[in-house]
Design a protein around this motif. Structure first.
Motif: not given
Length: 158
Positions: A26-48
């Motif tokens: 048995r296998t299950a795949v679930a997904q969650a989507i989070v919207v952080l906004g531009d301010e937080i996303m601007s802190k993204l460096e090296n995929k984290d």
């Protein structure tokens, strides 16, 4: 419409008896989507995103795996399962949303949908917790089952 599986003949909550079911992969795949906004996303460096609490996505991956393993302690009528594999992936989509995918797998008599959903949810909540110091305008946009295999029937979201 079929009857609810977690109610007995008197309408009381009841754990499903899986004793007579066959063991299947048995296998299950679930997904969650989070919207952080531009301010937080601007802190993204090296995929984290680095915070005083540590790397956000790496921590969320660990939390998602731990959450999946604890599902039966959180959801009252879930069976405790001997999970063989839990994986959490975090990516950024074209809309600059954080996409969390949790895959749970085992050989057993009951499905792992709740474990995959719990893993994705806990990872999303961990991202919220670690980023809330930057902004409270974070939205956990959706959490859903993408697919499941094994047991009586398979499922694939549209």
């Amino acid at each position: 419409m079929s009857s609810f599986t977690h109610l007995d003949a008197a309408g009381n909550p009841s754990m499903v008896d899986v004793g007579n079911k066959n063991v299947t992969r048995r296998t299950a795949v679930a997904q969650a989507i989070v919207v952080l906004g531009d301010e937080i996303m601007s802190k993204l460096e090296n995929k984290d995103i680095q915070t005083k609490k540590g790397p956000v996505f790496q921590t969320a991956i660990l939390a998602g795996i731990m959450g999946a393993k604890k599902t039966s302690e959180l959801i009252p009528l879930c069976h405790p399962l001997a999970l063989e594999k839990v994986g959490v992936d975090i990516n950024i989509n074209d809309a600059k949303e954080v996409v969390i995918t949790c895959t749970a797998r085992l050989s057993g008599k009951t499905g792992v949908e709740m474990e995959a959903l719990t893993g994705a949810s806990v990872a999303a909540l961990t991202i919220y917790d670690m980023c809330k110091a930057f902004s409270h305008d974070i939205v956990i946009k959706s959490t859903r089952l993408l697919e499941k295999t094994g047991g009586k029937s398979d499922y694939q979201s549209a």
